[in-house]
Design an enzyme around this catalytic site. Structure first.
Site, PDB file in Angstrom:
ATOM      1  N   HIS A   1       0.092   5.042   7.193  1.00 58.26           N
ATOM      2  CA  HIS A   1       1.106   5.273   6.161  1.00 58.26           C
ATOM      3  C   HIS A   1       0.975   7.292   6.117  1.00 58.26           C
ATOM      4  O   HIS A   1       0.273   6.950   7.261  1.00 58.26           O
ATOM      5  CB  HIS A   1      -0.417   5.420   4.753  1.00 58.26           C
TER       6      HIS A   1
ATOM      7  N   ASP B   1      -2.988   8.515   7.848  1.00 60.36           N
ATOM      8  CA  ASP B   1      -3.868   7.284   8.313  1.00 60.36           C
ATOM      9  C   ASP B   1      -2.936   6.311   9.573  1.00 60.36           C
ATOM     10  O   ASP B   1      -1.995   6.294  10.109  1.00 60.36           O
ATOM     11  CB  ASP B   1      -4.454   6.458   7.545  1.00 60.36           C
TER      12      ASP B   1
ATOM     13  N   SER C   1       0.447  -1.446   0.076  1.00 57.29           N
ATOM     14  CA  SER C   1      -0.012   0.097   0.411  1.00 57.29           C
ATOM     15  C   SER C   1       0.835   1.280  -0.187  1.00 57.29           C
ATOM     16  O   SER C   1       0.286   2.670  -0.491  1.00 57.29           O
ATOM     17  CB  SER C   1      -0.510   0.245   1.200  1.00 57.29           C
TER      18      SER C   1
END
Length: 397
Positions: free
Chosen positions: A357, A354, A64
């Site tokens: 990340h 978040d 991600s």
């Protein structure tokens, strides 16, 4: 258009041996839908191969932290960045599949070296010409070095699957420009591999996962390195010659790990696992560079600089390094960012976007450190410029 199957919680290809129209009909019948340098100064390099001018492009493999939209097309994946406020400081401000408010580290490094940003492999508009012009990004949120990592996300692309998709890409390009030209194209391309954090946080450190009780810390690192060695060796066999591998940062200091600790501080054991992974991966890159012909494997370790940013945020222009900019306020952990989330007043002042990340601003610092480690510099010897749009005011909530 590049066509891929989605079946059995994974994307699989028939290696493009069938005509793509036939593959598309097969997908429809199955009912599965795909929403569907030596190092150089700044400047895109053109390579003339058998009369066909090819750019030097990037092929990116990752999770991600590097995903630019692949998981948007995995219709059953639980790891997606489809909703506001993801992407708020990128382009038109709408979600684009990146798990941050702005750019990824790979975006910034590519910009600094004059290389185009590769599109997501699963983007339904992807064509052979786009691949030759921009490369491809196979990164997938929730993916890991190990096939079993991130299983509870339902759908994600592990590293081995990403390599399989790369093999399919090679077949497409060989048909487009011929095998010799294609081989030269892939050998002159740049390769980024940025994986590993999910193998710990969403596998080994999860008590419900088999690997958590099958291995101890050292044997799990050995298992990862054995797997990674085989995968990178396969990439080399497929033509990869210039490979950049990203290390892990202090994973125990991400907001999710902090909020799950009893003290609210960084989790020491998690950070030690990251350090052990980095040490082993650095040695592996040296080994592969020496053992594989005409290959350069570079390892980028940013642990120290990220740890310093987290420990001394004010020295880097941040005001917060322990909680996410996008959250539900006091309700933690938030796990993901959604329209109902509350945003911090100044997104450029937060290290983390978040629970998992980094923010665009933090990614800039990480990218600049990797640019130095890899030897990428601009014409005046400076690192990557700040090129993200200025953050817009946070929406009133």
């Amino acid at each position: 258009r590049v066509i891929a199957f989605i079946k059995s919680n994974q994307v699989t290809l028939n290696h493009f041996h069938l005509h793509r129209q036939i593959i598309q009909k097969m997908i429809m019948s199955l009912g599965y839908w795909v929403k569907i340098l030596p190092l150089v100064s700044i400047g895109i390099i053109g390579v003339v191969i058998d009369g066909y001018e090819c750019k030097v492009v990037q092929f990116i493999f990752g999770d991600s932290l590097s995903d630019v939209g692949n998981n948007r097309y995995l219709t059953r994946s639980l790891a997606t960045a489809d909703l506001p406020w993801y992407g708020i400081d990128f382009g038109d401000g709408l979600p684009n599949g990146r798990f941050t408010n702005g750019r990824t580290v790979a975006d910034i490094i590519g910009d600094a070296t004059g290389l185009p940003r590769p599109p997501a492999f699963l983007d339904p508009s992807l064509t052979e010409d786009m691949i030759l012009e921009n490369g491809v990004n196979y990164a997938s949120g929730g993916g890991g070095i190990l096939n079993e990592t991130g299983s509870y996300f339902i759908q994600r692309l592990c590293f081995s699957k990403q390599i399989e998709l790369f093999q399919g890409t090679q077949v497409l390009i060989q048909k487009k420009i011929g095998k010799k030209a294609a081989d030269d194209f892939f050998q002159k391309s740049r390769y980024v591999v940025a994986l590993g954090s999910n193998d710990f946080i969403n596998n080994y450190m999860m008590p419900v996962e088999r690997d958590s009780w099958k291995y101890n810390d050292q044997s799990f690192i050995t298992y990862l390195m054995d797997t990674l060695r085989d995968q990178l060796t396969l990439l080399h066999q497929l033509g990869a010659r210039q490979v950049m591998v990203f290390g892990l940062g202090p994973m125990g200091c991400i907001p999710l790990q902090r909020v799950l600790s009893t003290s609210g501080g960084c989790q020491t054991k998690t950070n030690q696992l990251a350090l052990s992974f980095n040490e082993a991966t650095g040695k592996l890159m040296d080994e592969l560079s020496q053992s594989l012909p005409n290959a350069t494997f570079k390892f980028g370790d940013t642990y120290d600089v990220v740890n310093d940013v987290v420990s001394n945020p004010y020295n880097y222009g941040f005001s917060n390094s322990d909680s996410p900019c996008c959250s539900f306020g006091q309700i933690r952990p938030a796990l993901t960012c959604i329209p109902l989330s509350k945003l911090c007043k100044n997104r450029s002042k937060y290290v983390f976007w978040d629970e998992y990340h980094p923010s665009d601003s933090a990614n800039q610092i990480i990218a600049n450190e990797l640019i130095k480690k890899f030897g990428f510099l601009s014409g005046n010897g400076s690192a990557a410029p700040f090129s993200a749009p200025a953050p817009t005011p946070s929406p009133a909530r």
